[in-house]
Design an enzyme around this catalytic site. Structure first.
Site, PDB file in Angstrom:
ATOM      1  N   HIS A 261     102.070  33.226  81.098  1.00  0.00           N
ATOM      2  CA  HIS A 261     103.106  33.909  81.890  1.00  0.00           C
ATOM      3  C   HIS A 261     103.259  35.340  81.408  1.00  0.00           C
ATOM      4  CE1 HIS A 261     106.366  33.554  78.804  1.00  0.00           C
ATOM      5  NE2 HIS A 261     105.822  32.387  78.528  1.00  0.00           N
TER       6      HIS A 261
ATOM      7  N   ASP B 167     106.083  37.328  82.162  1.00  0.00           N
ATOM      8  CA  ASP B 167     107.467  37.743  81.914  1.00  0.00           C
ATOM      9  C   ASP B 167     107.847  37.444  80.472  1.00  0.00           C
ATOM     10  OD1 ASP B 167     107.435  34.888  82.592  1.00  0.00           O
ATOM     11  OD2 ASP B 167     109.617  34.999  82.473  1.00  0.00           O
TER      12      ASP B 167
ATOM     13  N   ASP C 171     104.720  35.617  72.886  1.00  0.00           N
ATOM     14  CA  ASP C 171     105.209  34.766  73.982  1.00  0.00           C
ATOM     15  C   ASP C 171     105.467  35.617  75.215  1.00  0.00           C
ATOM     16  OD1 ASP C 171     106.291  32.680  75.448  1.00  0.00           O
ATOM     17  OD2 ASP C 171     108.219  32.716  74.425  1.00  0.00           O
TER      18      ASP C 171
ATOM     19  N   GLU D 120     108.671  32.368  83.875  1.00  0.00           N
ATOM     20  CA  GLU D 120     108.754  31.190  83.006  1.00  0.00           C
ATOM     21  C   GLU D 120     109.976  31.241  82.114  1.00  0.00           C
ATOM     22  OE1 GLU D 120     108.291  28.593  79.571  1.00  0.00           O
ATOM     23  OE2 GLU D 120     108.397  30.779  79.534  1.00  0.00           O
ATOM     24  N   GLU D 121     110.281  32.428  81.584  1.00  0.00           N
ATOM     25  CA  GLU D 121     111.420  32.531  80.668  1.00  0.00           C
ATOM     26  C   GLU D 121     112.758  32.360  81.377  1.00  0.00           C
ATOM     27  OE1 GLU D 121     110.871  32.280  77.750  1.00  0.00           O
ATOM     28  OE2 GLU D 121     109.166  33.448  77.061  1.00  0.00           O
TER      29      GLU D 121
ATOM     30  N   GLU E 132     111.742  28.654  88.491  1.00  0.00           N
ATOM     31  CA  GLU E 132     112.269  28.045  89.708  1.00  0.00           C
ATOM     32  C   GLU E 132     111.266  28.048  90.861  1.00  0.00           C
ATOM     33  OE1 GLU E 132     116.068  29.423  90.974  1.00  0.00           O
ATOM     34  OE2 GLU E 132     117.033  29.076  89.039  1.00  0.00           O
TER      35      GLU E 132
ATOM     36  N   HIS F 177     111.460  34.681  71.143  1.00  0.00           N
ATOM     37  CA  HIS F 177     112.815  34.729  71.702  1.00  0.00           C
ATOM     38  C   HIS F 177     113.802  35.431  70.780  1.00  0.00           C
ATOM     39  CE1 HIS F 177     112.392  31.244  74.836  1.00  0.00           C
ATOM     40  NE2 HIS F 177     111.244  31.879  74.661  1.00  0.00           N
TER      41      HIS F 177
END
Length: 464
Positions: A91, A93, A124, A155-156, A160, A421
């Site tokens: 991903h 994002d 990540d 993804e983060e 959806e 994160h």
């Protein structure tokens, strides 16, 4: 460029491509694509375009797609006859940075210190994208397998639009092997294959005791304030040992690995003499038993708080589920617990924010043998281990449901010091090199049997 024909060739090709891969990783990191509300989503368009350009440079036919959310990138290149198709996921994002004062360097300016590259998304999951790009560049135009690359853009923020995207492009994305580069390794120098992840339930619980705030001296005593009620309710979620006390939640046993307590303290940044909560092995408590955390509370600030009974308070509860637990059943069990344990006749209101299924992967068979051999080679003879992950990647269960015959490999570039994160997220550059090599070795090993067999020497007679 001569295509690699041996593992030695693949090693040399990765070493040749790595400087350019590192430079492109840094360019990708500099794009602050965050899918959360309140951020400039034009940056996600930029990162999607940059990802698409990288894949086109690898000879893939590429399109940028949406399903009501942020842009995803799909690249495809068919393989030779009889070759399997491999889906490579990552991903583009990233998480918000949080308080930038907690970072030692600018979050979107990649900075190398002591063999690590520091930046938001460095591990990540911009590095996950570049692992795929490195493998494709190394294997070159004669790629021995069919490849589909799917790079998601939210993804983060909960993925959806992922399920609609998978449904809309199911035929394009269908594969024999799925490599999800969004996890990590057991330790620096020890590769791992992730074979289980916990599920997730996030919800809000609100308690109300008064229509509005009233004088704490005039009414305090017989009437509790909402924060006291909420505190008692939250406290009921754990028993005296610190295990989750919600009836109806399940637990299983984790892989036979030993995690020393001092290592966990160091990796988590535990302060002082804090004792671990719960019972059982640490890997069980982290990977295969439920956990509950309070993520936030809505209540008056202590600064300037009046002498008044707080009429209402709300908390956000994060429940992690053991592999095999149904998230709908877990949410129902949590609701029942909160209603049953609310003190003094208060009736809490519980609202679901999101849920996601856990997953278990049966990592047996020739594809899993091949990836373990690739890990062992890339890590210079170190045997890989199977690990669980306490976090959640709910879309893996979606992949399992949509592509039931595919072998799913959950890999990654993170290590226990990556701080994904959090502030000062970083990528261990030597481990990144090994991850790139391992994926290239895997794709090379998955080539059709005829292509993998040694070719006989020519039997032609000179001069005839």
């Amino acid at each position: 460029m001569t295509p690699p024909t041996s593992d030695t060739d693949v090693r040399a090709a990765i070493a040749r491509e790595l400087p350019g891969v590192r430079a492109d990783l840094e360019r990708l990191i500099r794009i602050p694509g965050i899918a959360f509300p309140g951020f400039d989503h034009n940056e996600l368009d930029r990162s999607a375009e940059a990802t698409a350009a990288l894949l086109r440079g690898c000879g893939l036919a590429v399109e940028i797609v949406r399903a009501g959310g942020q842009p995803a990138v799909i690249g495809r290149r068919p393989g030779p006859p009889g070759a399997p198709t491999v889906l490579l996921y990552a991903h583009h994002d990233v998480q918000p940075t949080g308080d930038t004062a907690l970072w030692d360097s600018d979050p979107f300016t990649p900075t190398e210190r002591n063999g690590r590259l520091y930046a938001r998304g460095a591990a990540d999951d911009k590095a996950g994208i570049m692992v795929h790009v490195a493998a494709l560049r190394a294997l070159g135009p004669d790629l021995p397998v069919g490849v589909v690359v799917f790079v998601e853009g939210e993804e983060e923020y909960g993925s959806e639009s992922l399920e609609p995207l998978l449904a809309a492009h199911r035929e394009t994305l269908a594969a024999d092997v799925i490599v999800i580069a969004d996890s990590g390794n057991w330790d620096i120098g020890v590769p791992a294959l992730t074979t289980s992840l916990r599920g997730i339930v996030n919800c809000f619980v609100e308690v109300r005791v008064l229509e509005s705030a009233v004088h704490s001296g005039m009414f305090g005593g017989p009437i509790p304030d909402a924060l006291t009620v909420l505190s008692r309710l939250i406290a009921s979620l754990h028993d005296e040992a610190g295990d989750v006390a919600v009836e109806g939640l399940t637990a299983t046993a984790a892989a036979p690995l030993d995690l020393p307590g001092e290592r966990l303290r160091r990796e988590a940044g535990v302060v002082g003499g804090l004792e671990f909560i719960g019972t059982g092995r640490l890997v069980d408590r982290l990977w295969t038993k439920p956990s509950v955390a309070v993520l936030g509370i809505d209540a008056p600030s202590t600064e300037g708080a009046p002498n008044a009974l707080v009429p209402a308070a709300r908390a956000k509860i994060n429940l992690r589920l053991a592999p095999g637990q149904d998230p709908k059943a877990a949410y129902a069990a949590l609701c029942a617990h909160l209603e049953r344990h609310a003190p003094w006749g208060v009736r809490p209101t519980v609202t679901l924010e999101q849920d996601g299924a856990p997953c278990v992967i049966d990592a047996r068979g020739p594809v899993y043998d091949a990836v373990r051999a690739a890990f062992r080679s890339a890590w210079d003879g170190v045997d890989p281990v199977d690990i669980g992950v306490g976090g959640s990647i709910p879309f893996i269960a979606t992949f399992q449901e949509m592509f039931p015959d595919a072998a799913i490999l959950v890999t990654g570039v993170e290590d226990p010091q990556s701080a994904a994160h959090g502030p000062n997220e970083s990528l261990h550059l030597a481990e990144f090199h090994r991850a790139c090599l391992a994926e290239a070795l895997l794709l090379h090993a998955l080539r059709p049997a005829a292509a993998a067999a040694p070719q006989p020497a020519s039997s032609a007679t000179p001069g005839t």
